[in-house]
Design an enzyme around this catalytic site. Structure first.
Site, PDB file in Angstrom:
ATOM      1  N   ASP A   1       0.826  -1.209   0.000  1.00 40.90           N
ATOM      2  CA  ASP A   1       0.000   0.000   0.000  1.00 40.90           C
ATOM      3  C   ASP A   1       0.861   1.260   0.000  1.00 40.90           C
ATOM      4  O   ASP A   1       2.082   1.202   0.155  1.00 40.90           O
ATOM      5  CB  ASP A   1      -0.904   0.017   1.249  1.00 40.90           C
ATOM      6  CG  ASP A   1      -1.909  -1.115   1.256  1.00 40.90           C
ATOM      7  OD1 ASP A   1      -2.309  -1.558   0.166  1.00 40.90           O
ATOM      8  OD2 ASP A   1      -2.292  -1.554   2.350  1.00 40.90           O
TER       9      ASP A   1
ATOM     10  N   TYR B   1       6.283 -10.026   6.852  1.00 45.40           N
ATOM     11  CA  TYR B   1       6.248  -8.582   7.090  1.00 45.40           C
ATOM     12  C   TYR B   1       6.743  -8.287   8.499  1.00 45.40           C
ATOM     13  O   TYR B   1       6.543  -9.090   9.422  1.00 45.40           O
ATOM     14  CB  TYR B   1       4.819  -8.041   6.959  1.00 45.40           C
ATOM     15  CG  TYR B   1       4.347  -7.801   5.546  1.00 45.40           C
ATOM     16  CD1 TYR B   1       4.511  -6.554   4.935  1.00 45.40           C
ATOM     17  CD2 TYR B   1       3.712  -8.804   4.812  1.00 45.40           C
ATOM     18  CE1 TYR B   1       4.060  -6.320   3.653  1.00 45.40           C
ATOM     19  CE2 TYR B   1       3.258  -8.587   3.519  1.00 45.40           C
ATOM     20  CZ  TYR B   1       3.438  -7.338   2.951  1.00 45.40           C
ATOM     21  OH  TYR B   1       2.998  -7.115   1.673  1.00 45.40           O
TER      22      TYR B   1
END
Length: 325
Positions: free
Chosen positions: A85, A154
């Protein structure tokens, strides 16, 4: 041929990975750079012209001639392992590109290297400083950057307890007032492990689901001192000293999933929500305001793992199936 591209980027100045009209994105920058090094410019008569092929060059109609009738400019299209994003970083992202070998050969010029290595070298020179190409290689049969991936890792980095944020890390660390309750946060994070519907913490893609399998999720505080000592025996700190890091590994992630899970954990760590509240949100997958995403800049895609080459195609086929519980 299909190329595998391993890369990293500082996401702070990008509107995410995916190409968007009139916005700076990682995909847009790399595809533009690839067109540049492959000399994809429109020449006279529909030919592809560039520094090595003048617009006035004659063609003899052989298979070696490259014309826009054969190759469209929009054929340069990257497929990525995970669409990050706006503001999210990547230490190690992976994408693939299908390119005509005749076209790829045009970037060699006077270099005594393979076309693949020539593309890597030229891209490293023309891309902006916030994108780094680690490696470009010929992809093995069956490789798909998105669907062949086994798991993605992540890490979300937080600086809490009123500590100052090291100026060198301010672009990928989020500052939080007060000291967070790490034990409570880990109790909440533990409920995410396994196959679940993350509908309370994610948005499905069109035609997709929010069902994902999380393999690992844990908050850890980085040792405040490195295993180094000064002249008088004092410990020497390093860039990530004392940071609180959330590491999560899953087969894939739905939109906003990681940052929303982080935000939920942070609310628990601050004492604003209970562990039971978090577990309840996991049990009842319903999106609402209190489970929105945390700030993007704290999140980095650290690694994408793939199976052995002989399992790439079967993995890609299996992962395309719509997940169910």
């Amino acid at each position: 041929m299909r190329l595998r591209i391993d890369l990293g980027y500082d996401g702070g100045a990008f509107y995410g990975w995916a190409r968007q009209p009139r916005l700076r994105t990682v995909q847009g920058e790399i595809e533009r750079a690839i067109r540049t090094v492959l000399h994809l410019n429109r020449g006279s008569g529909g030919t592809l012209a560039g520094p090595d092929i003048p617009e006035s060059a004659d063609t003899d109609g052989t298979a070696d001639d490259i014309r826009l009738d054969d190759i469209r400019l929009d054929d340069i299209h990257l497929v990525v392992a995970g669409r990050t994003d706006t503001g999210v970083h990547a230490l190690h992202q992976v994408c693939h590109l299908d390119v005509d070998e005749r076209l790829l050969a045009r970037c060699v010029g006077h270099m005594q290297v393979t076309p693949v290595e020539a593309l890597e070298r030229r891209l490293q020179r023309v891309l902006p400083d916030d994108i780094a190409i680690h490696r470009i290689s010929a992809a093995p049969d069956g490789f798909d950057a998105r669907f062949s991936a086994l798991e993605r890792t992540y890490v979300y980095r937080v600086c809490d307890d009123g500590r100052f944020v090291d100026p060198r890390t301010r672009g990928f660390v989020v500052a939080i007032d007060g000291r967070l309750d790490v034990d409570a946060m880990n109790e909440a994070a533990a409920s995410t492990i396994g196959l679940h519907d993350f509908g309370s913490f994610a948005t499905p893609n069109p035609g997709g689901t929010t069902i994902r399998e999380v393999k690992y999720a844990r908050w850890e505080r980085v040792d405040p001192h490195a295993p180094l000592h000064g002249a008088y025996g004092e410990p020497v700190p390093y860039a990530e000293s004392g940071l609180l890091c959330f590491t999560i590994v899953a087969d894939a992630f739905a939109r906003n999933m990681v940052r929303s899970l982080v935000n939920g954990c942070l609310q628990v760590g601050r004492g604003r929500k209970s562990v039971e509240w978090f577990v309840g949100k996991m049990a009842e997958p319903k999106r609402e305001g209190s489970t929105g995403p945390a700030a993007a800049k704290g999140l980095t895609l650290e690694y994408v793992a793939y199976p052995p080459d002989d399992q790439l195609a079967s993995r890609a086929q299996a992962i395309r199936a719509v997940r169910t519980l």
